[in-house]
Design a protein around this motif. Sequence first.
Motif, mmCIF file in Angstrom:
data_model
loop_
_atom_site.group_PDB
_atom_site.id
_atom_site.type_symbol
_atom_site.label_atom_id
_atom_site.label_comp_id
_atom_site.label_asym_id
_atom_site.label_seq_id
_atom_site.Cartn_x
_atom_site.Cartn_y
_atom_site.Cartn_z
ATOM 1 N N MET A 1 44.533 -19.057 -8.013
ATOM 2 C CA MET A 1 43.577 -20.034 -8.535
ATOM 3 C C MET A 1 44.059 -20.723 -9.816
ATOM 4 O O MET A 1 43.821 -21.931 -9.992
ATOM 5 C CB MET A 1 42.219 -19.378 -8.761
ATOM 6 C CG MET A 1 41.530 -18.910 -7.484
ATOM 7 S SD MET A 1 41.457 -20.182 -6.195
ATOM 8 C CE MET A 1 40.404 -21.396 -6.972
ATOM 9 N N PRO A 2 44.739 -20.034 -10.750
ATOM 10 C CA PRO A 2 45.227 -20.750 -11.937
ATOM 11 C C PRO A 2 46.190 -21.884 -11.591
ATOM 12 O O PRO A 2 46.193 -22.923 -12.269
ATOM 13 C CB PRO A 2 45.917 -19.648 -12.745
ATOM 14 C CG PRO A 2 45.219 -18.395 -12.347
ATOM 15 C CD PRO A 2 44.941 -18.570 -10.880
ATOM 16 N N ILE A 3 47.013 -21.700 -10.574
ATOM 17 C CA ILE A 3 47.935 -22.767 -10.164
ATOM 18 C C ILE A 3 47.147 -23.951 -9.630
ATOM 19 O O ILE A 3 47.414 -25.110 -9.974
ATOM 20 C CB ILE A 3 48.922 -22.251 -9.090
ATOM 21 C CG1 ILE A 3 49.689 -21.036 -9.602
ATOM 22 C CG2 ILE A 3 49.887 -23.359 -8.678
ATOM 23 C CD1 ILE A 3 50.572 -20.387 -8.556
ATOM 24 N N ARG A 4 46.159 -23.662 -8.782
ATOM 25 C CA ARG A 4 45.312 -24.727 -8.249
ATOM 26 C C ARG A 4 44.567 -25.432 -9.384
ATOM 27 O O ARG A 4 44.420 -26.657 -9.392
ATOM 28 C CB ARG A 4 44.327 -24.146 -7.236
ATOM 29 C CG ARG A 4 44.971 -23.678 -5.948
ATOM 30 C CD ARG A 4 44.119 -22.635 -5.232
ATOM 31 N NE ARG A 4 42.815 -23.117 -4.849
ATOM 32 C CZ ARG A 4 42.515 -23.661 -3.666
ATOM 33 N NH1 ARG A 4 43.476 -23.799 -2.763
ATOM 34 N NH2 ARG A 4 41.302 -24.050 -3.372
ATOM 35 N N GLY A 5 44.084 -24.633 -10.342
ATOM 36 C CA GLY A 5 43.375 -25.211 -11.476
ATOM 37 C C GLY A 5 44.259 -26.127 -12.297
ATOM 38 O O GLY A 5 43.830 -27.201 -12.729
ATOM 39 N N LEU A 6 45.487 -25.713 -12.519
ATOM 40 C CA LEU A 6 46.430 -26.524 -13.284
ATOM 41 C C LEU A 6 46.636 -27.893 -12.629
ATOM 42 O O LEU A 6 46.593 -28.934 -13.303
ATOM 43 C CB LEU A 6 47.774 -25.795 -13.396
ATOM 44 C CG LEU A 6 48.902 -26.559 -14.093
ATOM 45 C CD1 LEU A 6 48.603 -26.736 -15.575
ATOM 46 C CD2 LEU A 6 50.237 -25.830 -13.900
ATOM 47 N N ILE A 7 46.840 -27.889 -11.322
ATOM 48 C CA ILE A 7 47.056 -29.146 -10.588
ATOM 49 C C ILE A 7 45.803 -30.020 -10.643
ATOM 50 O O ILE A 7 45.878 -31.236 -10.849
ATOM 51 C CB ILE A 7 47.444 -28.848 -9.130
ATOM 52 C CG1 ILE A 7 48.776 -28.092 -9.081
ATOM 53 C CG2 ILE A 7 47.541 -30.132 -8.317
ATOM 54 C CD1 ILE A 7 49.145 -27.571 -7.699
ATOM 55 N N TYR A 8 44.650 -29.388 -10.477
ATOM 56 C CA TYR A 8 43.387 -30.128 -10.480
ATOM 57 C C TYR A 8 43.120 -30.723 -11.864
ATOM 58 O O TYR A 8 42.758 -31.899 -11.987
ATOM 59 C CB TYR A 8 42.257 -29.195 -10.077
ATOM 60 C CG TYR A 8 40.998 -29.897 -9.606
ATOM 61 C CD1 TYR A 8 40.666 -29.952 -8.257
ATOM 62 C CD2 TYR A 8 40.126 -30.493 -10.516
ATOM 63 C CE1 TYR A 8 39.509 -30.585 -7.828
ATOM 64 C CE2 TYR A 8 38.972 -31.126 -10.098
ATOM 65 C CZ TYR A 8 38.660 -31.166 -8.751
ATOM 66 O OH TYR A 8 37.517 -31.797 -8.328
ATOM 67 N N PHE A 9 43.298 -29.911 -12.907
ATOM 68 C CA PHE A 9 43.061 -30.398 -14.268
ATOM 69 C C PHE A 9 44.010 -31.549 -14.609
ATOM 70 O O PHE A 9 43.619 -32.501 -15.305
ATOM 71 C CB PHE A 9 43.219 -29.270 -15.279
ATOM 72 C CG PHE A 9 42.012 -28.384 -15.400
ATOM 73 C CD1 PHE A 9 40.759 -28.927 -15.665
ATOM 74 C CD2 PHE A 9 42.122 -27.014 -15.254
ATOM 75 C CE1 PHE A 9 39.636 -28.111 -15.778
ATOM 76 C CE2 PHE A 9 41.006 -26.188 -15.361
ATOM 77 C CZ PHE A 9 39.760 -26.742 -15.625
ATOM 78 N N ALA A 10 45.247 -31.456 -14.147
ATOM 79 C CA ALA A 10 46.198 -32.544 -14.413
ATOM 80 C C ALA A 10 45.684 -33.852 -13.830
ATOM 81 O O ALA A 10 45.777 -34.916 -14.465
ATOM 82 C CB ALA A 10 47.566 -32.190 -13.825
#
Length: 310
Positions: A81-90
Motif C-alpha cells: 500500500m505505501p507504494i500505491r500511495g506514493l504513486i497516487y499522491f504524486a
Amino acid sequence: MEEFNINREYKDRMFKLVFREKKDLLELYNAINSTHYTNEEDIEINTIEDAIYMNMHNDISYIITSVLNLYEQQSSFNPNMPIRGLIYFASLYKKIIKDETRLYSTSLIPLPIPQFIVFYNGTKEQPDNRILKLTDSFSLPEWATDKNIENVEDISALQCTARVVNINVGHNIKLMQSCKKLQDYSTFIGYVREYTEKYMNESKYMDGYEDASGAIKAAINAAIDRCINEDVLRDILANQRAEVLEIMFTEYDMEKHMKVVRRDGYDEGYDEGIAQIIINISKKGKTPDEISNLTDTDINLVNKILAHSN
C-alpha cells in the motif's frame, strides 16, 4: 458446475457509496483524527477518477484544513500500500500544482500534508492498527554495513506511510462509536459475510439453487433486509437498493477470480475461502477429482486442503 458471478471487490465499491457525501466524509475525518470540524463545505474532493490503472476502484481523496487525505478500503491485506500511495499522491500533487513551471520558481510551493488511511475488513486476522512504510520495501546496500548504518530510513530519500485500520466488527470500538456510518458499513459487510457463508454451506445450496449465484444473491438480500430492520444504513439500502445490489453482485470473470485464488493459495498454502468451499463439497461425498473439476482447482491443492481439514 456453472460459472457464477462473484465480485471479490464488492466491499470496496460499497465503501465509496457509503461515504460519497461530504457530511459523511467529515464525520469519518473527525473520528479518525479526534477533531470536531462542522463545515462540510471545507472539504474539497479530488479523487482521481482514472485510478483504475492501479486497480484503485475504492479510493476517496480530499483536502480539508491543509491535509490531503487518501482513504482506501481493502478486503485483503496488502503490504504494498505505501507504494500505491506514493504513486497516487504524486498524481494528486501534480493536479494541485497545476502549472509545472512553478517547480522552477524561487518561491516555495505550499502543499497539503498527506495522510493515507487503509480501511481493512478482510477475513484474515489483523491488529486494530498497523503502520506500513515504503522503506519496508528497501534493502540496505552492501556499503551501509561499513558505515555502521543499520536503518534504511537513515539513507532513503523517500518515505510514504499507510495506516491500516481494522474495521471488522469488534475492532476499533472507539472509532466505530465516533462514526455511525463506518460502524453501519462494518455491520452490513459482516451480515453479508455471515449469510453468504450460511447459504453456501447449507445443503440446499447444492440441491436447491441452480448455481452459487442464487445463494449469493439470497445472502445479499437477507443482509439488506436485516440492516433495514435494524436501522443500519437504512437511508442507502432502502432508497438505493437496486444500486446496492448491482454493486454487491456485479458480473465477475470467474476464470480470472479462480486464477487469483489459486495464485494466492500457492503463495500462502491455500486461500481460506476456496478451502472452505472445497471442504464443504467434500462433505457431500464428492471425490478429490470431482472437486478439482468443479472448482477448477489443482488436484494437489485439493488434496492438501482436505488433508489439513482431517
